[in-house]
Design an enzyme around this catalytic site. Structure first.
Site, mmCIF file in Angstrom:
data_model
loop_
_atom_site.group_PDB
_atom_site.id
_atom_site.type_symbol
_atom_site.label_atom_id
_atom_site.label_comp_id
_atom_site.label_asym_id
_atom_site.label_seq_id
_atom_site.Cartn_x
_atom_site.Cartn_y
_atom_site.Cartn_z
ATOM 1 N N TRP A 3 0.811 -1.220 0.000
ATOM 2 C CA TRP A 3 0.000 0.000 0.000
ATOM 3 C C TRP A 3 0.843 1.267 0.000
ATOM 4 O O TRP A 3 0.324 2.360 -0.219
ATOM 5 C CB TRP A 3 -0.915 0.009 1.218
ATOM 6 C CG TRP A 3 -2.055 -0.955 1.155
ATOM 7 C CD1 TRP A 3 -2.267 -1.932 0.211
ATOM 8 C CD2 TRP A 3 -3.153 -1.058 2.072
ATOM 9 N NE1 TRP A 3 -3.410 -2.628 0.487
ATOM 10 C CE2 TRP A 3 -3.982 -2.120 1.631
ATOM 11 C CE3 TRP A 3 -3.492 -0.371 3.221
ATOM 12 C CZ2 TRP A 3 -5.136 -2.487 2.305
ATOM 13 C CZ3 TRP A 3 -4.649 -0.732 3.901
ATOM 14 C CH2 TRP A 3 -5.476 -1.785 3.446
ATOM 15 N N HIS A 60 13.011 -2.181 -1.225
ATOM 16 C CA HIS A 60 12.139 -1.689 -2.295
ATOM 17 C C HIS A 60 12.840 -0.561 -3.049
ATOM 18 O O HIS A 60 13.622 0.201 -2.464
ATOM 19 C CB HIS A 60 10.813 -1.203 -1.707
ATOM 20 C CG HIS A 60 9.778 -0.886 -2.733
ATOM 21 N ND1 HIS A 60 9.745 0.313 -3.411
ATOM 22 C CD2 HIS A 60 8.730 -1.612 -3.205
ATOM 23 C CE1 HIS A 60 8.730 0.309 -4.258
ATOM 24 N NE2 HIS A 60 8.099 -0.846 -4.160
ATOM 25 N N GLU A 67 11.537 -5.988 -9.470
ATOM 26 C CA GLU A 67 10.768 -4.786 -9.779
ATOM 27 C C GLU A 67 11.635 -3.828 -10.590
ATOM 28 O O GLU A 67 12.408 -3.056 -10.027
ATOM 29 C CB GLU A 67 10.251 -4.120 -8.506
ATOM 30 C CG GLU A 67 11.257 -3.992 -7.378
ATOM 31 C CD GLU A 67 10.866 -2.937 -6.370
ATOM 32 O OE1 GLU A 67 9.680 -2.583 -6.297
ATOM 33 O OE2 GLU A 67 11.766 -2.448 -5.676
ATOM 34 N N GLY A 97 5.127 2.346 -10.994
ATOM 35 C CA GLY A 97 4.239 3.491 -11.004
ATOM 36 C C GLY A 97 4.182 4.254 -12.312
ATOM 37 O O GLY A 97 3.649 5.363 -12.362
ATOM 38 N N SER A 138 3.789 -2.068 -12.076
ATOM 39 C CA SER A 138 2.520 -1.750 -12.735
ATOM 40 C C SER A 138 1.700 -2.996 -13.048
ATOM 41 O O SER A 138 1.057 -3.103 -14.098
ATOM 42 C CB SER A 138 2.776 -0.935 -14.014
ATOM 43 O OG SER A 138 3.385 0.304 -13.710
ATOM 44 N N GLY A 157 1.429 -2.662 -6.380
ATOM 45 C CA GLY A 157 1.380 -1.351 -5.773
ATOM 46 C C GLY A 157 0.011 -0.715 -5.898
ATOM 47 O O GLY A 157 -0.918 -1.024 -5.157
ATOM 48 N N GLY A 158 -0.137 0.191 -6.864
ATOM 49 C CA GLY A 158 -1.366 0.968 -7.003
ATOM 50 C C GLY A 158 -2.630 0.143 -7.089
ATOM 51 O O GLY A 158 -3.660 0.498 -6.498
#
Length: 248
Positions: free
Chosen positions: A12, A92, A163, A169, A208, A229-230
């Site tokens: 989050w 991260h 990642e 993002g 993404s 993520g999002g």
């Protein structure tokens, strides 16, 4: 048939509130049947009050490299475990790029996580410039070496998340073939540390990931789930991603 059970992780970041906590929890509790392993990593303040349920586990997004002491604002691995976390994201890309975390610092954090009984979700990945210079494998090898070359026994208790920074993002996602190529390299690299453990280590893709592309990514041999993520901030979308990982 793949023996590794898929793992889908919700990161989050610095988002969410108590409404989202219950919305996501209720959505996951309502699921039945064969599910992937699901891990929710909300801001740490939500961990103690996050509803507990067998359909998912809870994790943290970061931890201190120190076990305890005068380190204002830091949270130790032991504290995270006591708050209900079973996993913790380490290294991260945002921690590396925004806060200057080095490979050696990331390795120290992995050590703290494992000492407290937490499973580290170790993030590795290259920048757009490094990819353009064809240094992807070199960068990944250096990031993995920093953690496992001297401590190969740690590998069996870890999860790896690839990642690519150019996909975080941005809406850009590695193609399934690109993801598989890099994940296969990572697994080969892991075998250099512990050949027996490497086939069982779960390697997640992060960058993404959404409900539209997750199934094609999960269909790849060495893609064992996702660091989301999002899309994890929308309960409907996150559930769709989780369900697309049930496949095998």
């Amino acid at each position: 048939m793949r023996q590794r059970k898929p793992l889908v992780v919700a990161n989050w970041k610095m988002n969410g509130d108590q409404h989202l906590v219950h919305q996501v929890s209720d959505s996951l509790v309502a699921l039945s049947g064969a599910l992937p392993d699901i891990l929710i990593c909300p801001p740490v303040i939500f961990l103690p009050n996050f509803p507990k349920h067998p359909n998912y586990r809870l994790g943290a997004q970061n931890l201190s490299e120190q076990p305890a002491g005068a380190f204002t604002g830091e949270i130790s691995a032991v504290m995270l475990a006591q708050a209900g976390a079973s996993h913790v994201i380490v290294g991260h890309s945002e921690r590396r790029t925004l806060y200057g975390e080095t490979n050696s610092l990331v390795a120290a954090k992995v050590a703290q996580a494992l000492a407290a009984g937490l499973t580290p979700v170790l993030c590795v990945g290259e920048t757009a410039a490094q990819r353009a210079e064809e240094k992807t494998f070199q960068v990944l090898a250096e990031q993995l070496d920093a953690v496992y070359s001297a401590q190969p026994q740690w590998l069996a208790a870890s999860v790896i998340a690839y990642e690519p920074l150019w996909a975080i993002g941005t809406g850009n996602t590695a193609t399934p073939a690109q993801a598989q190529q890099v994940h296969a390299f990572i697994r080969q690299q892991l075998a250099r540390y512990d050949a027996a453990a490497a086939p069982d280590v779960r390697i997640l893709y992060g960058g993404s990931v959404n409900a539209g592309n997750s199934a094609s990514l999960f269909a790849q041999t060495d893609v064992d789930g996702a660091l989301v993520g999002g899309a994890s901030l929308n309960a409907t979308d996150f559930v769709a991603i989780c369900l697309s990982a049930k496949g095998e």
